[in-house]
Each structure stands twice: as C-alpha cells, then as structure tokens.
Design a protein around this motif. Structure first.
Motif, mmCIF file in Angstrom:
data_model
loop_
_atom_site.group_PDB
_atom_site.id
_atom_site.type_symbol
_atom_site.label_atom_id
_atom_site.label_comp_id
_atom_site.label_asym_id
_atom_site.label_seq_id
_atom_site.Cartn_x
_atom_site.Cartn_y
_atom_site.Cartn_z
ATOM 1 N N GLU A 205 35.427 59.336 33.171
ATOM 2 C CA GLU A 205 34.434 59.487 34.156
ATOM 3 C C GLU A 205 34.913 58.536 35.285
ATOM 4 O O GLU A 205 35.017 58.825 36.610
ATOM 5 N N SER A 208 38.121 59.825 36.985
ATOM 6 C CA SER A 208 37.778 61.121 37.568
ATOM 7 C C SER A 208 37.164 61.032 38.800
ATOM 8 O O SER A 208 37.660 61.516 39.834
ATOM 9 N N LEU A 209 36.283 59.811 39.135
ATOM 10 C CA LEU A 209 35.574 59.542 40.432
ATOM 11 C C LEU A 209 36.831 59.092 41.293
ATOM 12 O O LEU A 209 36.750 59.135 42.687
ATOM 13 N N GLU A 212 39.009 61.707 42.453
ATOM 14 C CA GLU A 212 38.250 62.629 43.440
ATOM 15 C C GLU A 212 38.153 62.286 44.698
ATOM 16 O O GLU A 212 38.442 62.974 45.826
ATOM 17 N N GLY A 217 38.468 66.700 46.279
ATOM 18 C CA GLY A 217 37.265 67.145 45.448
ATOM 19 C C GLY A 217 37.713 68.166 44.677
ATOM 20 O O GLY A 217 36.951 68.858 43.557
ATOM 21 N N ASP A 218 39.037 68.944 44.969
ATOM 22 C CA ASP A 218 39.361 70.052 43.886
ATOM 23 C C ASP A 218 39.530 69.709 42.534
ATOM 24 O O ASP A 218 39.556 70.414 41.660
ATOM 25 N N VAL A 219 39.568 68.190 42.286
ATOM 26 C CA VAL A 219 39.758 67.897 40.698
ATOM 27 C C VAL A 219 38.492 67.976 40.353
ATOM 28 O O VAL A 219 38.536 67.795 39.000
ATOM 29 N N ARG A 220 37.318 67.727 40.953
ATOM 30 C CA ARG A 220 36.176 67.848 40.280
ATOM 31 C C ARG A 220 35.513 68.731 39.275
ATOM 32 O O ARG A 220 35.443 68.576 38.193
ATOM 33 N N THR A 223 37.733 68.181 35.907
ATOM 34 C CA THR A 223 37.294 67.152 35.193
ATOM 35 C C THR A 223 35.993 67.443 34.388
ATOM 36 O O THR A 223 35.565 67.130 33.466
ATOM 37 N N ARG A 224 35.184 68.145 35.344
ATOM 38 C CA ARG A 224 33.728 68.454 34.820
ATOM 39 C C ARG A 224 34.068 69.409 33.511
ATOM 40 O O ARG A 224 33.151 69.397 32.478
#
Length: 296
Positions: A205, A208-209, A212, A217-220, A223-224
């Motif tokens: 996490e 991931s932040l 991002e 923001g396309d990776v959000r 990862t979610r």
C-alpha cells in the motif's frame, strides 16, 4: 564615443560575462553526489536544491553565449579594417591571429553552450526516468512479495509444527480433542500465516501511493484489485474460523458457501481452476503491463 571604444567595451564585457558564465557552469553544470544522493526528484517535482542548480546552470550558459556574441563586433570590425594589399607586417599577423582567436572562441562558445544545454536537459530527463523506474520497480517488488505471502498463507497442507505445542501433545496422546482447542489451534495457525501477509500488504500500500503520485492515478484501480483479493482472503479465513466455532454447522447450512470459503482459504500455487488464484494472477498481470514501460 567612437565605434572603436564601443567595440572595446563590448569585447571586455563579453570576456567578463563569458568568464562568469564558465564559473557558474563549472560549479552548477553537473550534479554532484550530494544532489544525486538526496533524490533530486520527489513525486516528479524537483526539489528546491535541484531547481537552484538548474537556474544557475542556465544562467551560466546564457552568460557564456552573450559574452561571445558581444565579442563578435570586435572581431568583425578588425577583419573589415585589416589591410588586404599592403605588405604583411608583424602587426597585421597579430591582428589576424586575434581575429581568428575571437572567431574560434565565439564558435567554441556557441558549441559549448549548445552541448551543455542539451546535457542539462538529458540529465533532467534521466532524473525523471530514474524516478519513474524506481517507483515502478518498488511497486512490482512489493506486489511480488505480497503474492508470495498470500501463496504461503493459502498452502493446503498444515504441518504439525504450525499448531500450538499443547495441541500437538494432545494429538500425540490420542486424547479427545475439544472443539474449543481445535478452534484455538486453527486460530493460531491462521494468525501466524497472516502475519507475513499483513506486513507485505502494508509495504504494498505504501508503494502503491508512491506509484500513484509519480506514475499517475491510472495505477490506482490496478493496485486496488490486488488489495481486494487480500481483503477477500482475510474474510474467508474469518468465516472458516467462525465455522469451526459453530462446530461445522455454518457450512452445513450452506454447503456452496462452505465450498467457496475453503477454496479461498486453501489453494495450491499452480491451481488453474481456483477463482481467487486466477483473480490474483490477473491483477498482477495488469500491474506488470502498466509498469513495464517505466522499467525499460
């Protein structure tokens, strides 16, 4: 003031500016170890120190260019006024050498400024690329570590060493095992198995932040999806323990639900017909596809 004095002052000013620009370029033109070690780009934005180096480098290059441009009128004037048909004297040779020197310095200054400017831009692009590379690499490392932790947590075989010592002793003595003891034993096993997953999840996490912020923001959503798989596994383990507490009555009431929970809690690494395993694999493949351009 005649043109000769004007050209002389311009030539002198040009030499001064070129010298000042050369000093600035020498000091700030290339990143030193301190700038590189502090990671000059954070979230794709240069730090204040990196911006200062960039400003000083550009100022130095501009001063060099202006300085050599100011010397051009003097060189052109000397060339225009030089004798063309008179006998060659030592003074004429000296003037010709001075003209050639000024022209060579002007050309060298222009070439140096161009090369240095391109080098500075390449350096900045390299820093941006390095930042994106590090973010993508850290994200994928965390994702793979989480995948391995999940696979170990879902191992179908629970070896005797995973159970508490008192539970193993009661089994070896062939004494009757109460449901409460069994629930505590499996709770102990699941807690030990979940601990590496929780640690890997925290690291994932965090990365991931970071990804991002740097990669966009396309990776959000990608990862979610992997996080949702971990949440699903945790819920399945809790349902499995709840069934043990009910002495198996929960899954007897809804056998399909029990089958689904068991398939989520336990699965071999190479399973191809397991829904949760397939979902985890798909989520990792999507992350790999997203991160691959930044890793090249």
């Amino acid at each position: 003031m005649n043109f000769t004095m004007l050209f002389a002052f311009a030539n002198l000013a040009g030499l001064g500016l070129a010298f000042a620009g050369a000093v600035l370029t020498i000091i700030y033109g290339l990143p030193n170890l301190d700038v590189l070690n502090e990671q000059s780009y954070v979230a794709m934005e240069p730090t204040e120190r990196a911006r200062r180096y960039q400003r000083h480098s550009k100022l130095g290059l501009c001063l060099i260019a202006i300085g050599f441009v100011l010397q051009l009128p003097s060189a052109a004037s000397a060339l225009k006024n030089s004798p063309g048909t008179a006998p060659v004297l030592m003074a004429d040779v000296s003037a010709l050498v001075s003209i050639c020197k000024d022209i060579a310095l002007a050309i060298a200054g222009a070439v140096t400024a161009t090369v240095a400017w391109r080098g500075l831009n390449n350096w900045l692009r390299e820093l941006r690329g390095r930042t994106r590379f590090d973010a993508a690499l850290s994200l994928m490392r965390a994702a793979y570590a989480l995948r391995e932790a999940i696979a170990n947590c879902r191992a179908p075989l629970i070896v005797a060493g995973e159970f508490p010592a008192e539970y193993r002793e009661s089994q070896s003595l062939s004494s009757e095992i109460r449901w409460d003891d069994k629930v505590r034993a499996y709770t102990h096993v699941f807690a030990a198995r979940w601990s590496p997953v929780g640690a890997a999840m925290t690291e994932f996490e965090t990365r991931s932040l970071e990804a991002e912020a740097i990669l966009g923001g396309d990776v959000r959503p990608l990862t979610r999806e992997l996080v949702d798989c971990v949440v699903m596994l945790n819920a399945a383990m809790e349902s499995y323990v709840d069934d043990l507490r009910s002495e198996g009555e929960n899954f007897k009431v809804d056998r399909e639900f029990g089958r689904k929970v068991r398939s989520q809690v336990f699965a071999s690494r190479g399973a191809t017909d397991n829904e949760l395993t397939t979902r985890i694999t798909t989520a990792l493949e999507a992350l790999e596809k997203f991160a691959r351009p930044a890793l090249r």
